[in-house]
Design a protein around this motif. Structure first.
Motif, short mmCIF file in Angstrom:
data_model
loop_
_atom_site.label_atom_id
_atom_site.label_comp_id
_atom_site.label_asym_id
_atom_site.label_seq_id
_atom_site.Cartn_x
_atom_site.Cartn_y
_atom_site.Cartn_z
N MET A 1 0.86 -1.18 0.00
CA MET A 1 0.00 0.00 0.00
C MET A 1 0.89 1.23 0.00
SD MET A 1 -2.89 1.20 2.68
CE MET A 1 -4.02 -0.02 2.11
N SER A 61 -11.73 -8.27 5.99
CA SER A 61 -10.69 -7.79 5.09
C SER A 61 -11.08 -8.00 3.64
CB SER A 61 -9.37 -8.51 5.39
OG SER A 61 -8.34 -8.00 4.60
N ARG A 63 -9.11 -6.71 0.21
CA ARG A 63 -8.06 -5.96 -0.48
C ARG A 63 -7.84 -6.58 -1.85
NH1 ARG A 63 -5.28 -2.52 1.51
NH2 ARG A 63 -5.82 -1.76 3.54
N GLU A 64 -7.27 -5.80 -2.73
CA GLU A 64 -7.01 -6.31 -4.07
C GLU A 64 -6.04 -7.48 -4.05
OE1 GLU A 64 -5.26 -4.60 -8.22
OE2 GLU A 64 -6.47 -3.28 -6.98
N GLN A 66 -4.40 -9.89 -1.32
CA GLN A 66 -4.30 -10.30 0.08
C GLN A 66 -3.97 -11.78 0.13
OE1 GLN A 66 -8.05 -9.10 1.71
NE2 GLN A 66 -9.22 -10.69 0.72
N ASP A 99 -11.29 -3.72 7.23
CA ASP A 99 -10.20 -3.35 6.33
C ASP A 99 -10.69 -3.58 4.90
OD1 ASP A 99 -7.66 -2.71 5.33
OD2 ASP A 99 -7.01 -4.81 5.45
N ALA A 101 -10.61 -2.20 1.32
CA ALA A 101 -9.88 -1.28 0.46
C ALA A 101 -10.13 -1.51 -1.02
CB ALA A 101 -8.38 -1.39 0.73
N SER A 102 -10.88 -2.55 -1.37
CA SER A 102 -11.06 -2.87 -2.78
C SER A 102 -12.55 -2.93 -3.12
CB SER A 102 -10.41 -4.22 -3.06
OG SER A 102 -10.61 -4.61 -4.39
N PRO A 105 -11.61 2.30 -0.77
CA PRO A 105 -11.67 2.22 0.70
C PRO A 105 -13.06 2.58 1.22
CG PRO A 105 -9.72 3.42 -0.01
CD PRO A 105 -10.58 3.22 -1.23
N HIS A 124 -2.25 -1.88 10.15
CA HIS A 124 -2.07 -2.26 8.74
C HIS A 124 -0.76 -3.02 8.57
CE1 HIS A 124 -5.35 -0.67 6.34
NE2 HIS A 124 -5.36 0.41 7.10
#
Length: 183
Positions: A1, A61, A63-64, A66, A99, A101-102, A105, A124
């Protein structure tokens, strides 16, 4: 990130933290618990132990990139899983964080209402290489979370009102009440 994204998130986090720590905040929480006692209890628990070095966490969570399970589902599925994970965190006395983010956010659209669910920079960094699971921990409906894990990351969960270990005494509030409580 990217460092700038984390720095920006930290500034937003600190601004909202001051609001969450303001006098009278817990009285407002009590008013907004929609008559659901475990939500009020959990707000006090979360507020008290959010930054304790001995706290354990359940983190939604998405995220793109992870480690572990990568499919987050659609927006409806994500909020359903957040509801389940909040109940699991309350039932097992863990701090609940989000969390997301994808593709964007979550903090770009929502700010915490009664729980500081955003991760700070140190958190993080602490979870950067933690494996993300589909269903929080094995046998989440019948067994407690593993004691040795400080951070349990999940990108999914069971149905919003599904049974989870320790959830038997937690009534399932309406989704609108939960949404208002979190955001």
């Amino acid at each position: 990130m990217e460092e700038s994204v984390l720095a920006q998130a930290e500034v937003m986090f600190r601004r909202n933290w001051n609001r969450l720590r303001a006098p009278g905040f817990m009285q407002a929480v009590q008013k907004d618990c929609a008559g659901i006692s475990w939500l009020c209890w959990y707000a006090r628990f979360h507020h008290r132990y959010r930054y304790s070095p001995t706290s354990k966490y359940i983190i939604y969570s998405c995220r793109e990139r992870q480690p572990g399970h990568r499919h987050c589902g659609g927006i409806g599925h994500r909020f359903t899983h957040i509801g389940f994970l909040l109940r699991a965190a309350a039932a097992n006395r863990r701090i609940f964080l989000i969390d997301w983010a994808s593709p964007e956010p979550l903090e770009n659209y929502f700010i915490p209402a009664h729980l500081e669910w955003r991760l700070n920079m140190a958190e993080h960094e602490a979870i950067a290489n933690e494996r993300v699971h589909r269903f929080v921990w094995p046998n989440a409906s019948s067994q407690p979370p593993p004691e040795h894990s400080q951070y349990l990351l999940a990108t999914g969960g069971f149905a919003w009102a599904a049974a989870c270990f320790g959830c038997a005494n937690l009534t399932t509030p309406s989704f609108g009440s939960l949404f208002k409580f979190l955001f």
